[in-house]
Design a protein around this motif. Structure first.
Motif, PDB file in Angstrom:
ATOM      1  N   SER A   1      -8.493  20.231 -16.229  1.00  0.00           N
ATOM      2  CA  SER A   1      -7.982  19.504 -15.071  1.00  0.00           C
ATOM      3  C   SER A   1      -6.679  20.092 -14.537  1.00  0.00           C
ATOM      4  CB  SER A   1      -7.738  18.045 -15.453  1.00  0.00           C
ATOM      5  OG  SER A   1      -6.755  17.985 -16.482  1.00  0.00           O
ATOM      6  N   TYR A   2      -6.234  21.201 -15.123  1.00  0.00           N
ATOM      7  CA  TYR A   2      -4.939  21.741 -14.706  1.00  0.00           C
ATOM      8  C   TYR A   2      -4.894  22.013 -13.205  1.00  0.00           C
ATOM      9  CZ  TYR A   2      -0.725  24.363 -14.152  1.00  0.00           C
ATOM     10  OH  TYR A   2       0.512  24.744 -13.704  1.00  0.00           O
ATOM     11  N   GLY A   3      -3.816  21.552 -12.571  1.00  0.00           N
ATOM     12  CA  GLY A   3      -3.619  21.847 -11.160  1.00  0.00           C
ATOM     13  C   GLY A   3      -4.236  20.839 -10.214  1.00  0.00           C
ATOM     14  N   TYR A   4      -4.790  19.753 -10.734  1.00  0.00           N
ATOM     15  CA  TYR A   4      -5.455  18.789  -9.860  1.00  0.00           C
ATOM     16  C   TYR A   4      -4.478  18.163  -8.869  1.00  0.00           C
ATOM     17  CZ  TYR A   4      -8.280  15.005  -8.081  1.00  0.00           C
ATOM     18  OH  TYR A   4      -8.951  14.181  -7.233  1.00  0.00           O
TER      19      TYR A   4
ATOM     20  N   ASN B   1       0.552   6.322 -12.749  1.00  0.00           N
ATOM     21  CA  ASN B   1      -0.552   5.763 -11.967  1.00  0.00           C
ATOM     22  C   ASN B   1      -0.438   6.158 -10.494  1.00  0.00           C
ATOM     23  OD1 ASN B   1      -2.797   4.245 -11.375  1.00  0.00           O
ATOM     24  ND2 ASN B   1      -1.684   2.305 -11.268  1.00  0.00           N
ATOM     25  N   PHE B   2       0.792   6.222 -10.008  1.00  0.00           N
ATOM     26  CA  PHE B   2       1.041   6.632  -8.615  1.00  0.00           C
ATOM     27  C   PHE B   2       2.007   7.802  -8.597  1.00  0.00           C
ATOM     28  CE2 PHE B   2      -0.766   2.582  -7.668  1.00  0.00           C
ATOM     29  CZ  PHE B   2      -1.141   2.592  -6.331  1.00  0.00           C
ATOM     30  N   TRP B   3       1.714   8.778  -7.751  1.00  0.00           N
ATOM     31  CA  TRP B   3       2.629   9.911  -7.551  1.00  0.00           C
ATOM     32  C   TRP B   3       3.068   9.899  -6.094  1.00  0.00           C
ATOM     33  CZ3 TRP B   3       4.371  13.366 -11.230  1.00  0.00           C
ATOM     34  CH2 TRP B   3       3.793  13.252 -12.499  1.00  0.00           C
TER      35      TRP B   3
ATOM     36  N   PHE C   1       2.760   5.245 -16.982  1.00  0.00           N
ATOM     37  CA  PHE C   1       3.543   4.200 -16.308  1.00  0.00           C
ATOM     38  C   PHE C   1       3.214   4.177 -14.810  1.00  0.00           C
ATOM     39  CE2 PHE C   1       6.425   7.322 -14.550  1.00  0.00           C
ATOM     40  CZ  PHE C   1       6.401   8.350 -15.491  1.00  0.00           C
ATOM     41  N   ASP C   2       3.915   3.329 -14.082  1.00  0.00           N
ATOM     42  CA  ASP C   2       3.500   3.041 -12.709  1.00  0.00           C
ATOM     43  C   ASP C   2       3.705   4.147 -11.676  1.00  0.00           C
ATOM     44  OD1 ASP C   2       2.610   0.148 -12.775  1.00  0.00           O
ATOM     45  OD2 ASP C   2       4.573  -0.013 -13.738  1.00  0.00           O
ATOM     46  N   ILE C   3       4.949   4.566 -11.505  1.00  0.00           N
ATOM     47  CA  ILE C   3       5.232   5.472 -10.383  1.00  0.00           C
ATOM     48  C   ILE C   3       6.133   6.626 -10.801  1.00  0.00           C
ATOM     49  CG2 ILE C   3       6.176   5.656  -8.039  1.00  0.00           C
ATOM     50  CD1 ILE C   3       5.801   2.674  -7.711  1.00  0.00           C
ATOM     51  N   HIS C   4       5.753   7.803 -10.370  1.00  0.00           N
ATOM     52  CA  HIS C   4       6.583   8.982 -10.585  1.00  0.00           C
ATOM     53  C   HIS C   4       6.858   9.590  -9.217  1.00  0.00           C
ATOM     54  CE1 HIS C   4       7.562  12.411 -13.539  1.00  0.00           C
ATOM     55  NE2 HIS C   4       8.090  12.748 -12.382  1.00  0.00           N
ATOM     56  N   CYS C   5       8.131   9.883  -8.931  1.00  0.00           N
ATOM     57  CA  CYS C   5       8.472  10.422  -7.612  1.00  0.00           C
ATOM     58  C   CYS C   5       9.259  11.711  -7.708  1.00  0.00           C
ATOM     59  CB  CYS C   5       9.376   9.479  -6.822  1.00  0.00           C
ATOM     60  SG  CYS C   5       8.966   7.781  -6.854  1.00  0.00           S
ATOM     61  N   GLY C   6       9.317  12.373  -6.577  1.00  0.00           N
ATOM     62  CA  GLY C   6      10.129  13.581  -6.468  1.00  0.00           C
ATOM     63  C   GLY C   6       9.947  14.176  -5.088  1.00  0.00           C
TER      64      GLY C   6
ATOM     65  N   VAL D   1       0.840  -1.192   0.000  1.00  0.00           N
ATOM     66  CA  VAL D   1       0.000   0.000   0.000  1.00  0.00           C
ATOM     67  C   VAL D   1       0.879   1.248   0.000  1.00  0.00           C
ATOM     68  CG1 VAL D   1      -1.692   1.315   1.333  1.00  0.00           C
ATOM     69  CG2 VAL D   1      -1.881  -1.183   1.190  1.00  0.00           C
ATOM     70  N   LEU D   2       0.590   2.149  -0.908  1.00  0.00           N
ATOM     71  CA  LEU D   2       1.388   3.376  -1.015  1.00  0.00           C
ATOM     72  C   LEU D   2       0.481   4.596  -1.012  1.00  0.00           C
ATOM     73  CD1 LEU D   2       3.769   2.233  -3.911  1.00  0.00           C
ATOM     74  CD2 LEU D   2       4.332   2.337  -1.465  1.00  0.00           C
ATOM     75  N   TYR D   3       1.006   5.683  -0.503  1.00  0.00           N
ATOM     76  CA  TYR D   3       0.226   6.928  -0.501  1.00  0.00           C
ATOM     77  C   TYR D   3       0.422   7.641  -1.831  1.00  0.00           C
ATOM     78  CZ  TYR D   3      -1.821  11.357   0.870  1.00  0.00           C
ATOM     79  OH  TYR D   3      -2.625  12.468   0.945  1.00  0.00           O
ATOM     80  N   ASP D   4      -0.682   7.831  -2.535  1.00  0.00           N
ATOM     81  CA  ASP D   4      -0.644   8.464  -3.848  1.00  0.00           C
ATOM     82  C   ASP D   4      -1.079   9.923  -3.717  1.00  0.00           C
ATOM     83  OD1 ASP D   4      -0.842   9.046  -6.582  1.00  0.00           O
ATOM     84  OD2 ASP D   4      -2.885   8.257  -6.667  1.00  0.00           O
ATOM     85  N   THR D   5      -0.163  10.821  -4.039  1.00  0.00           N
ATOM     86  CA  THR D   5      -0.477  12.246  -3.908  1.00  0.00           C
ATOM     87  C   THR D   5      -1.609  12.662  -4.851  1.00  0.00           C
ATOM     88  OG1 THR D   5       1.865  12.632  -3.452  1.00  0.00           O
ATOM     89  CG2 THR D   5       0.528  14.568  -3.881  1.00  0.00           C
ATOM     90  N   TYR D   6      -1.704  12.009  -5.985  1.00  0.00           N
ATOM     91  CA  TYR D   6      -2.718  12.403  -6.967  1.00  0.00           C
ATOM     92  C   TYR D   6      -4.125  12.242  -6.413  1.00  0.00           C
ATOM     93  CZ  TYR D   6      -4.751  13.291 -11.550  1.00  0.00           C
ATOM     94  OH  TYR D   6      -5.443  13.847 -12.586  1.00  0.00           O
ATOM     95  N   THR D   7      -4.371  11.109  -5.750  1.00  0.00           N
ATOM     96  CA  THR D   7      -5.704  10.882  -5.189  1.00  0.00           C
ATOM     97  C   THR D   7      -5.756  11.235  -3.705  1.00  0.00           C
ATOM     98  OG1 THR D   7      -5.115   8.584  -4.677  1.00  0.00           O
ATOM     99  CG2 THR D   7      -6.206   8.999  -6.778  1.00  0.00           C
ATOM    100  N   ARG D   8      -4.595  11.525  -3.138  1.00  0.00           N
ATOM    101  CA  ARG D   8      -4.481  11.830  -1.701  1.00  0.00           C
ATOM    102  C   ARG D   8      -5.033  10.686  -0.859  1.00  0.00           C
ATOM    103  NH1 ARG D   8      -3.387  17.674  -1.807  1.00  0.00           N
ATOM    104  NH2 ARG D   8      -2.076  17.610  -3.617  1.00  0.00           N
ATOM    105  N   THR D   9      -4.739   9.483  -1.288  1.00  0.00           N
ATOM    106  CA  THR D   9      -5.198   8.324  -0.529  1.00  0.00           C
ATOM    107  C   THR D   9      -4.131   7.233  -0.529  1.00  0.00           C
ATOM    108  OG1 THR D   9      -6.161   7.345  -2.517  1.00  0.00           O
ATOM    109  CG2 THR D   9      -7.656   8.613  -1.093  1.00  0.00           C
ATOM    110  N   LEU D  10      -4.290   6.322   0.412  1.00  0.00           N
ATOM    111  CA  LEU D  10      -3.468   5.114   0.405  1.00  0.00           C
ATOM    112  C   LEU D  10      -4.107   4.169  -0.589  1.00  0.00           C
ATOM    113  CD1 LEU D  10      -2.999   4.765   4.253  1.00  0.00           C
ATOM    114  CD2 LEU D  10      -1.136   5.089   2.619  1.00  0.00           C
TER     115      LEU D  10
END
Length: 462
Positions: A162-165, A265-267, A234-239, A5-14
């Motif tokens: 959707s800009y800025g979501y 898919n995951f941020w 793709f799957d995961i983008h980080c920073g 389980v990972l925290y995704d910033t895009y959806t703000r959920t685990l």
RNA sequence: GGCGACGUGGCCAAGUGGUAAGGCAAGGGUCUGCAAAACCCUGAUCACGGGUUCAAAUCCCGUCGUCGCCUCCA
């Protein structure tokens, strides 16, 4: 089966992580801008990404990891104006921008190695992908999201609903509070895709393009290169957390305009390291701690990794020398214990299961460390402990297997004193023995009496 | 000015509704001629003030403090 389980910033959920194309995971991590050294705050984020990658591997996935090297395009002041950081750094050092980039790229890789961070599968430099970036901009242009000003080609963010979501940007609020120079930009959030070279000067880094001689804007490289190596989704983008509102928001805008996907898919975002004085650590302020600084203070770089493992990545971490010192000492204890355990046997299944549970719970490394100490203090046989911790270290990355007690060269002078002390002890002349101990200590060494005889080592900090 | 986060024992830091993980430091102890190492034991009611609840560090409101983003930044 323990889900990851990972925290995704895009959806703000685990969210439970599942690869789009199992068993491979495509992962893109925003790399350094190579106009200066990396500081330990930067490195915290790379450590977090390394933990993420190792956890993915631990879960049995393969990871295609792409990291960019930004060697062009970041401007130093507001609103996409000002001098390019690369060119400024070059001028400062009296070298070409290309030499600067090469030098700091190598220094960066050296830092990663020192922190036992696994190298990306693919390194990609922005300047090696100018054509891809031009093609990407053309795509955005064809989709109707661009406009031209006197100094460049800009992305019209008002055309993308959707800009800025990702950053949950309050566009209206931004406009109300706008205090930056808009230049010829139509909206505060618009950003440059391609910048023209100044008419009155020749830049070291500039290229021909369908729009004129210039250089790419500072977001386009990530959209272009991630698409090239990992595809448009793709799957995961980080920073780092600071990328949420601007850089990643703009990357998503570009890719959405061209491909209609939200890029990844995951941020995931790593949070900042802060100094105890509350002073922000930033490259642009020109004053910061690097790995080299820690080494100069007598610390093993892996002590810093240990320090970071003590906190969760999704929370600010306060750097203090006391904190680093504590991490260094605990790492030392762990290494010694691991070393003393001898040859590994079979790992303990219960501990492995528990470990998987905590690391799969959004990379909870503090819990993983607590479990590690629990294992160390358990009464399992040494060979079981050894094998179990060896397995943990696939994720912890403390490189325990390759550690050995430092071999120290003790001066003959000291060895002679130690020998004299042994004689005194054999004859129970305790006063003389203590005097000799003090002499040895005064010379900077310490004697430890063990069942195997006296051991001598240099005293720390002397 | 707008948006957001955080404030847990000396330090770093987990825990996010059922009465506080872990590491370092400190104190006590075992061991040791002494010392070191190792091992054992000890300590916090969770910034402050209200509220909701049978029950709050954990939810809500307010206050104070610290920090981040909005502008290059991990």
């Amino acid at each position: 089966m323990t889900p990851l389980v990972l925290y995704d910033t895009y959806t703000r959920t685990l969210r439970e992580f599942q690869p789009l194309n199992p068993p491979e995971v495509g992962m893109y991590t925003c790399g350094p801008t190579v106009y200066d050294y990396a500081h330990i705050g930067n490195l915290r984020t790379y450590i977090f990404e390394d933990i993420l990658k190792r956890v993915l591997l631990y879960n049995g996935f393969s990871v295609k990891h792409v990291m960019n090297i930004t060697d062009v395009g970041h401007l130093t002041s507001d609103a996409d104006t000002g001098e390019d950081k690369m060119e400024a750094g070059a001028r400062r050092a009296g070298k070409t921008a290309w030499e600067i980039a090469e030098y700091y790229t190598e220094e960066f890789r050296k830092d990663l190695k020192r922190l036992n961070i696994l190298e990306p599968t693919i390194w990609c430099r922005a300047t090696d992908h100018i054509q891809e970036q031009i093609d990407f901009i053309r795509c955005i242009e064809e989709m109707g999201y661009t406009y031209r000003t006197s100094d460049g080609i800009y992305f019209d963010t008002s055309k993308l609903p959707s800009y800025g979501y990702l950053g949950r940007l309050d566009i209206e609020g931004l406009q109300a509070g706008a205090r930056i120079d808009m230049g010829e930009k139509r909206h505060p959030t618009d950003f440059a895709l391609w910048k023209f070279s100044p008419k009155d000067q020749k830049r070291q880094m500039e290229w021909d393009s369908p729009w004129g001689v210039g250089f790419p804007g500072w977001h386009i490289e990530c959209s272009a290169m991630s698409a090239k190596y990992l595809g448009p989704f793709f799957d995961i983008h980080c920073g780092g957390e600071d990328h949420i509102t601007v850089h990643h928001t703009n990357e998503i805008a570009q890719t959405e305009a061209c491909y209609g996907t939200r890029l990844a898919n995951f941020w995931l975002h790593g949070y900042f390291l802060q100094l105890d004085e509350g002073v922000k650590m930033s490259k642009s302020s020109g004053k910061f701690l690097r790995v080299e600084s820690l080494i100069e203070e007598g610390y093993d770089p892996l002590a810093y990794r240990m320090f970071c493992l003590n906190a969760i990545y999704r929370q600010k971490l306060n750097f203090t020398w006391d904190g680093l010192d504590g991490a260094a000492k605990s790492l030392d204890r762990l290494r010694n214990a691991f070393y003393e355990w001898g040859a590994p046997g079979e790992p303990d299944p219960a501990y492995l299961q528990k470990f998987l549970e905590v690391i799969n719970d959004d990379l909870n490394m503090p819990r993983a460390m607590a479990l590690t100490w629990d294992l160390v203090r358990s009464d399992l046989p040494n060979e079981v402990k050894k094998a179990t911790l060896l397995d943990f270290d696939r994720v912890l990355g403390l490189d325990l297997a390759n550690w050995q007690p430092p071999e120290e060269v003790i001066p003959d002078e000291i060895l002679r004193l130690v020998e004299l002390r042994q004689q005194a002890r054999a004859e129970k002349r305790w006063q003389d023995a203590d005097t000799l101990r003090n002499q040895i200590a005064a010379a900077g060494y310490e004697v430890m009496d063990t069942p195997q005889g006296p051991k001598v080592k240099r005293r720390r900090g002397s």
